[in-house]
Design an enzyme around this catalytic site. Structure first.
Site, short mmCIF file in Angstrom:
data_model
loop_
_atom_site.label_atom_id
_atom_site.label_comp_id
_atom_site.label_asym_id
_atom_site.label_seq_id
_atom_site.Cartn_x
_atom_site.Cartn_y
_atom_site.Cartn_z
N ASP A 1 -3.17 -17.96 2.72
CA ASP A 1 -4.43 -18.70 2.02
C ASP A 1 -5.16 -19.55 2.96
O ASP A 1 -6.19 -19.77 3.27
CB ASP A 1 -3.99 -19.21 0.71
CG ASP A 1 -2.75 -19.98 0.65
OD1 ASP A 1 -2.05 -20.05 1.54
OD2 ASP A 1 -2.33 -20.55 -0.53
N ASP B 1 -10.88 -8.11 7.84
CA ASP B 1 -12.21 -8.14 7.32
C ASP B 1 -13.12 -9.35 7.35
O ASP B 1 -14.30 -9.36 8.09
CB ASP B 1 -12.47 -7.41 5.74
CG ASP B 1 -12.65 -5.94 5.73
OD1 ASP B 1 -12.30 -5.28 6.68
OD2 ASP B 1 -13.36 -5.71 4.60
N TYR C 1 0.78 -1.22 -0.06
CA TYR C 1 0.14 0.13 0.01
C TYR C 1 0.83 1.26 0.10
O TYR C 1 0.35 2.37 -0.16
CB TYR C 1 -0.88 0.05 1.12
CG TYR C 1 -2.03 -0.96 1.32
CD1 TYR C 1 -2.14 -1.82 0.22
CD2 TYR C 1 -3.05 -1.05 2.09
CE1 TYR C 1 -2.99 -2.99 0.18
CE2 TYR C 1 -4.04 -2.14 1.92
CZ TYR C 1 -4.24 -3.28 0.86
OH TYR C 1 -4.76 -4.16 1.18
N ASP D 1 -5.35 -6.30 6.14
CA ASP D 1 -6.34 -5.76 5.54
C ASP D 1 -7.57 -6.72 5.30
O ASP D 1 -8.55 -6.64 5.58
CB ASP D 1 -6.00 -5.08 4.31
CG ASP D 1 -7.16 -4.01 3.79
OD1 ASP D 1 -8.10 -3.83 4.74
OD2 ASP D 1 -7.23 -3.82 2.68
N LYS E 1 3.24 -15.29 3.08
CA LYS E 1 3.14 -16.15 1.85
C LYS E 1 4.72 -16.38 1.47
O LYS E 1 5.03 -16.32 0.35
CB LYS E 1 2.56 -15.21 0.82
CG LYS E 1 2.10 -16.07 -0.43
CD LYS E 1 1.13 -17.11 -0.28
CE LYS E 1 0.75 -18.11 -1.59
NZ LYS E 1 -0.10 -19.10 -1.54
#
Ligand code: IPM
Ligand code: MG
Length: 361
Positions: free
Chosen positions: A227, A255, A146, A251, A195
């Site tokens: 994942d 959620d 970001y 992020d 990851k």
């Protein structure tokens, strides 16, 4: 104690929920003998409408001069709001990214808790939700994808977009230390999410987390691929205590975790730097569809204010009082529309604020 608080009402339901949080803080001040000094600043769409930019340097200076920042929410409907016709660096979200960077708020704490009283709202199968869960997502907030360089180019008639994901070891170390520190105050377990089977930044993340873990022999830690973590959050959320992860993964996972609680209107968050300073905001967004109707749930913002009392001002007793009032109001059967169920009394945003004020003694 005098508490200098910069408030960002923001957009959508932001102003209504911040007004309730201020009411609750004022009651805390009256009961415990403190003085609240609020200074409002504009951010997001509200700032664009007045200044043409989502955050001015003056607003940043005001925030920096305060002890803490309490925020509602920013942003509008991305398909219909004129704010989203502006170039990306002038849109509401750019203001939020800018203030995080300017105030060096690298550690984002997002608790995801299943409230007993709201268990019926949890979308998971009962055999999973029956175990309950209470996790803290620690998201790195000022690095990674970001904040990397980005551009869109045209190469021989083919449009091409580039985003860069960079982390240096210092950025990883400081959030990892915060994560392990928080775990020490909780159930002493860290799940570091990355990851590492694909990304170099994740392999460095893993290596630095292992170094930091050596200083916390009491904390159990594990690595988990992102994942798999997304899957585990719906399969067995009770396994998690602290989830430590980089900006984009945090992020997305936060959620997911908040949705799994079934009560996103209840979830607070804190964004901290390496001092006592912090920015506190609900985990949910600006909900433009219900703005101005006095039906939004102010509890996430009020619980964010409680986190502010605890982390920025060391006022644990006062924070406990706010959290106890929230539990009490739920036990007394009051609900805003988002968490309402059969047999409970549905109340609006202002009324919920009043009920909480009454319960702070
Ligand atoms: C959040 C939001 C922001 C983020 C957006 C609005 C830039 O989704 O706080 O999670 O991605 O950090
Ligand atoms: Mg988000």
């Amino acid at each position: 104690m005098v508490l200098n608080i910069t408030c960002i009402p923001g957009d959508g339901i932001g102003p209504e929920i911040v007004a309730q949080a201020k009411k609750v803080l004022d009651k805390v001040a009256a009961v415990y003998g403190h003085e609240m000094k609020y200074t409002d600043i504009l951010m997001g769409g509200a700032s664009i409408d007045v200044h043409g930019v989502p955050l001015t340097d003056e607003a940043i200076a005001t925030a920096k001069a305060a002890d803490a920042v309490l925020m509602g929410s920013i942003g509008g409907d991305t398909t219909t709001s004129p704010w989203y016709k502006l170039e990306p660096s002038l849109r509401p979200e750019a203001g939020l990214l800018k203030i995080r960077k300017a105030l060096n708020l690298f550690a984002n704490l997002r608790p995801a808790v299943l409230y007993d009283e709201l268990a019926a709202a949890c979308p998971l199968k009962e055999e999973i939700s029956a175990k309950g869960f209470d996790m803290m997502i620690m998201r790195e907030l000022t690095g990674g994808l970001y904040f990397g360089e980005r551009k869109t180019v045209n190469e021989n008639g083919v449009r091409k977009a580039i985003d860069t994901l960079t982390y240096d070891e210092n950025e990883i170390r400081r959030i990892a230390i915060k994560g392990f520190d928080i775990a020490m105050k909780r159930n002493k377990k860290v799940t570091s999410v990355d990851k590492a089977n694909v990304l170099d930044s994740s392999r460095l993340w893993r290596a630095v987390v292992e170094e930091v873990a050596k200083d916390y022999p009491e904390v159990t830690y594990e690595h988990m691929l992102v994942d798999n973590c997304a899957m585990q959050l719906v399969k067995d959320p009770a396994q998690f205590d602290v989830i430590l992860t980089e900006n984009m993964f945090g992020d997305i996972l936060s959620d997911e975790a908040s949705m799994v609680t079934g009560s996103i209107g209840m979830l607070a968050s804190a964004s901290l730097n390496d001092t006592k300073f912090g920015l506190y905001e609900p985990s949910h967004g600006s909900a433009p569809d219900i703005a101005g109707k006095d039906i939004a749930n102010p509890i996430a913002t009020i619980l964010s204010a409680a986190m502010m009392l605890r982390y920025s001002f060391d006022l644990d007793k006062e924070a406990d009082a706010v959290e106890a009032a929230v539990k009490q109001v739920l036990a007394d059967g009051y609900r805003t529309g988002d968490i309402w169920s059969e047999g409970c009394e549905k109340v609006g945003c202002t009324k919920m604020g009043d009920l909480l004020v009454e319960r702070i003694q």
